[in-house]
Design a protein around this motif. Structure first.
Motif, PDB file in Angstrom:
ATOM      1  N   ILE A   1       1.492  -7.290  13.082  1.00  0.00           N
ATOM      2  CA  ILE A   1       0.324  -7.703  12.312  1.00  0.00           C
ATOM      3  C   ILE A   1      -0.932  -7.256  13.061  1.00  0.00           C
ATOM      4  CG2 ILE A   1      -0.806  -9.610  11.100  1.00  0.00           C
ATOM      5  CD1 ILE A   1       2.312  -9.126  10.488  1.00  0.00           C
ATOM      6  N   LEU A   2      -1.680  -6.337  12.475  1.00  0.00           N
ATOM      7  CA  LEU A   2      -2.941  -5.880  13.060  1.00  0.00           C
ATOM      8  C   LEU A   2      -4.086  -6.763  12.570  1.00  0.00           C
ATOM      9  CD1 LEU A   2      -2.326  -2.046  12.736  1.00  0.00           C
ATOM     10  CD2 LEU A   2      -2.101  -3.461  14.790  1.00  0.00           C
ATOM     11  N   SER A   3      -4.017  -7.170  11.316  1.00  0.00           N
ATOM     12  CA  SER A   3      -4.946  -8.158  10.769  1.00  0.00           C
ATOM     13  C   SER A   3      -4.244  -8.843   9.609  1.00  0.00           C
ATOM     14  CB  SER A   3      -6.265  -7.515  10.322  1.00  0.00           C
ATOM     15  OG  SER A   3      -6.051  -6.679   9.212  1.00  0.00           O
ATOM     16  N   GLY A   4      -4.625 -10.095   9.382  1.00  0.00           N
ATOM     17  CA  GLY A   4      -4.007 -10.844   8.289  1.00  0.00           C
ATOM     18  C   GLY A   4      -3.022 -11.875   8.796  1.00  0.00           C
ATOM     19  N   CYS A   5      -2.168 -12.310   7.881  1.00  0.00           N
ATOM     20  CA  CYS A   5      -1.229 -13.396   8.182  1.00  0.00           C
ATOM     21  C   CYS A   5       0.022 -13.220   7.320  1.00  0.00           C
ATOM     22  CB  CYS A   5      -1.896 -14.737   7.889  1.00  0.00           C
ATOM     23  SG  CYS A   5      -0.884 -16.186   8.237  1.00  0.00           S
ATOM     24  N   VAL A   6       1.185 -13.382   7.941  1.00  0.00           N
ATOM     25  CA  VAL A   6       2.471 -13.292   7.251  1.00  0.00           C
ATOM     26  C   VAL A   6       3.206 -14.616   7.442  1.00  0.00           C
ATOM     27  CG1 VAL A   6       4.735 -12.150   7.238  1.00  0.00           C
ATOM     28  CG2 VAL A   6       2.638 -10.786   7.472  1.00  0.00           C
TER      29      VAL A   6
ATOM     30  N   TYR B   1       2.720 -15.549  11.243  1.00  0.00           N
ATOM     31  CA  TYR B   1       2.441 -14.484  12.202  1.00  0.00           C
ATOM     32  C   TYR B   1       1.053 -13.949  11.897  1.00  0.00           C
ATOM     33  CZ  TYR B   1       7.468 -14.857  12.668  1.00  0.00           C
ATOM     34  OH  TYR B   1       8.732 -15.337  12.854  1.00  0.00           O
ATOM     35  N   THR B   2       0.230 -13.904  12.940  1.00  0.00           N
ATOM     36  CA  THR B   2      -1.139 -13.422  12.785  1.00  0.00           C
ATOM     37  C   THR B   2      -1.368 -12.264  13.749  1.00  0.00           C
ATOM     38  OG1 THR B   2      -1.890 -15.150  14.303  1.00  0.00           O
ATOM     39  CG2 THR B   2      -2.021 -15.643  11.948  1.00  0.00           C
ATOM     40  N   GLU B   3      -2.603 -11.890  13.919  1.00  0.00           N
ATOM     41  CA  GLU B   3      -2.971 -10.710  14.699  1.00  0.00           C
ATOM     42  C   GLU B   3      -2.211 -10.620  16.028  1.00  0.00           C
ATOM     43  OE1 GLU B   3      -5.903 -11.400  11.621  1.00  0.00           O
ATOM     44  OE2 GLU B   3      -5.104 -12.767  13.121  1.00  0.00           O
ATOM     45  N   GLU B   4      -1.687  -9.422  16.254  1.00  0.00           N
ATOM     46  CA  GLU B   4      -0.964  -9.050  17.478  1.00  0.00           C
ATOM     47  C   GLU B   4       0.358  -9.789  17.650  1.00  0.00           C
ATOM     48  OE1 GLU B   4      -3.523  -8.998  20.922  1.00  0.00           O
ATOM     49  OE2 GLU B   4      -4.806  -7.468  20.027  1.00  0.00           O
ATOM     50  N   GLN B   5       0.924 -10.254  16.550  1.00  0.00           N
ATOM     51  CA  GLN B   5       2.259 -10.837  16.582  1.00  0.00           C
ATOM     52  C   GLN B   5       3.185  -9.968  15.738  1.00  0.00           C
ATOM     53  OE1 GLN B   5       1.370 -14.933  15.268  1.00  0.00           O
ATOM     54  NE2 GLN B   5       1.989 -15.577  17.319  1.00  0.00           N
ATOM     55  N   VAL B   6       4.468 -10.027  16.059  1.00  0.00           N
ATOM     56  CA  VAL B   6       5.458  -9.237  15.326  1.00  0.00           C
ATOM     57  C   VAL B   6       6.293 -10.171  14.462  1.00  0.00           C
ATOM     58  CG1 VAL B   6       7.446  -7.704  15.517  1.00  0.00           C
ATOM     59  CG2 VAL B   6       5.555  -7.477  17.135  1.00  0.00           C
ATOM     60  N   ALA B   7       6.314  -9.893  13.170  1.00  0.00           N
ATOM     61  CA  ALA B   7       7.160 -10.624  12.224  1.00  0.00           C
ATOM     62  C   ALA B   7       8.449  -9.836  12.069  1.00  0.00           C
ATOM     63  CB  ALA B   7       6.449 -10.763  10.878  1.00  0.00           C
TER      64      ALA B   7
ATOM     65  N   ASP C   1      -4.351 -10.881   2.676  1.00  0.00           N
ATOM     66  CA  ASP C   1      -4.388  -9.430   2.735  1.00  0.00           C
ATOM     67  C   ASP C   1      -4.168  -9.063   4.195  1.00  0.00           C
ATOM     68  OD1 ASP C   1      -5.002  -9.440   0.044  1.00  0.00           O
ATOM     69  OD2 ASP C   1      -7.091  -8.848   0.314  1.00  0.00           O
ATOM     70  N   SER C   2      -3.301  -8.090   4.445  1.00  0.00           N
ATOM     71  CA  SER C   2      -2.899  -7.802   5.823  1.00  0.00           C
ATOM     72  C   SER C   2      -2.822  -6.305   6.086  1.00  0.00           C
ATOM     73  CB  SER C   2      -1.534  -8.430   6.122  1.00  0.00           C
ATOM     74  OG  SER C   2      -1.567  -9.825   5.934  1.00  0.00           O
ATOM     75  N   LYS C   3      -3.123  -5.950   7.322  1.00  0.00           N
ATOM     76  CA  LYS C   3      -2.958  -4.583   7.815  1.00  0.00           C
ATOM     77  C   LYS C   3      -1.819  -4.640   8.826  1.00  0.00           C
ATOM     78  CE  LYS C   3      -6.707  -2.400   8.692  1.00  0.00           C
ATOM     79  NZ  LYS C   3      -7.953  -1.965   9.355  1.00  0.00           N
ATOM     80  N   ILE C   4      -0.751  -3.884   8.551  1.00  0.00           N
ATOM     81  CA  ILE C   4       0.492  -4.048   9.309  1.00  0.00           C
ATOM     82  C   ILE C   4       1.050  -2.694   9.721  1.00  0.00           C
ATOM     83  CG2 ILE C   4       2.879  -4.870   9.151  1.00  0.00           C
ATOM     84  CD1 ILE C   4       1.866  -6.972   7.126  1.00  0.00           C
ATOM     85  N   ALA C   5       1.460  -2.596  10.990  1.00  0.00           N
ATOM     86  CA  ALA C   5       2.194  -1.418  11.478  1.00  0.00           C
ATOM     87  C   ALA C   5       3.677  -1.699  11.265  1.00  0.00           C
ATOM     88  CB  ALA C   5       1.896  -1.171  12.947  1.00  0.00           C
ATOM     89  N   ILE C   6       4.354  -0.751  10.641  1.00  0.00           N
ATOM     90  CA  ILE C   6       5.765  -0.925  10.308  1.00  0.00           C
ATOM     91  C   ILE C   6       6.615  -0.224  11.354  1.00  0.00           C
ATOM     92  CG2 ILE C   6       7.547  -0.512   8.577  1.00  0.00           C
ATOM     93  CD1 ILE C   6       5.077  -0.399   6.591  1.00  0.00           C
ATOM     94  N   ILE C   7       7.532  -0.985  11.932  1.00  0.00           N
ATOM     95  CA  ILE C   7       8.403  -0.467  12.982  1.00  0.00           C
ATOM     96  C   ILE C   7       9.814  -0.413  12.405  1.00  0.00           C
ATOM     97  CG2 ILE C   7       9.211  -0.823  15.342  1.00  0.00           C
ATOM     98  CD1 ILE C   7       6.623  -2.701  15.584  1.00  0.00           C
TER      99      ILE C   7
END
Length: 190
Positions: free
Chosen positions: A51-56, A72-78, A99-105
């Motif tokens: 999670i780069l921004s937002g909340c899951v 999960y919020t900023e700088e956490q991995v869901a 609304d979230s900005k997320i890096a997908i691994i």
């Protein structure tokens, strides 16, 4: 967008330009709208989500009732570890709460990345150990603390979450009813 991912990873190690570019290629950053589902019950997890921004929100359904596991919020991995590691159907949902900005691994792409840059496998292992330690601490607190102590711990360690999430979902995450949380809040704030 990708610069946020590089900035996050640079906290752990210095990246060469080539490593940074490969990371951007391997870990795409996407924008998700509130309510978008990242993983649903029954799916086999293939991805982790930084999670780069937002909340899951992570939750499950027990006897027809949604039970919140975590936010999960900023700088956490869901991630849904059990489903991903065992390639079994997930018991949980991962849904964008904002609304979230997320890096997908992607787990398969990650193996390719480790072959090209072996030092990142070590870095990933260290990050995983930190995450597992945090999960163990959270589980221990859930088992050993009273609901009021759990709420106080949440207030101390994640105060912004309290402002971002409705009280009934905070109550669910704490394993109590909204009415119980209301009584706890009344006692605390007197």
């Amino acid at each position: 967008m990708e610069n946020e991912l590089i900035k996050f990873m640079s906290q752990f190690t210095e990246l060469t330009d080539k490593e940074a570019q490969v990371m951007v290629d391997f870990y795409p950053v996407k924008l998700y709208k509130k309510g978008e589902v990242l993983l649903q019950e029954g799916q086999i997890a293939q991805d982790s989500f930084l999670i780069l921004s937002g909340c899951v929100r992570k939750y499950c359904i027990v006897d027809g009732v949604e039970k919140t596991i975590d936010f999960y919020t900023e700088e956490q991995v869901a991630v849904e570890f059990e489903s991903m590691s065992q390639q079994s159907p997930s018991k949980y949902y991962l849904v964008c709460f904002e609304d979230s900005k997320i890096a997908i691994i992607n787990s398969k792409k990650e193996k390719e990345y480790y072959k090209k840059f072996p030092r990142f496998e070590e870095l990933s292992r260290i990050q995983m150990e930190v995450m597992m330690g945090e999960n163990l601490r959270a589980f221990s607190k859930f088992i050993t603390l009273t609901p009021e102590q759990r709420y106080l711990d949440l207030l101390q360690n994640r105060p912004k979450l309290i402002q971002r999430v409705p009280q009934h979902l905070i109550a669910s995450c704490l394993g109590i009813t909204p009415e119980s949380l209301s009584r706890i809040r009344k006692r605390i704030f007197k």
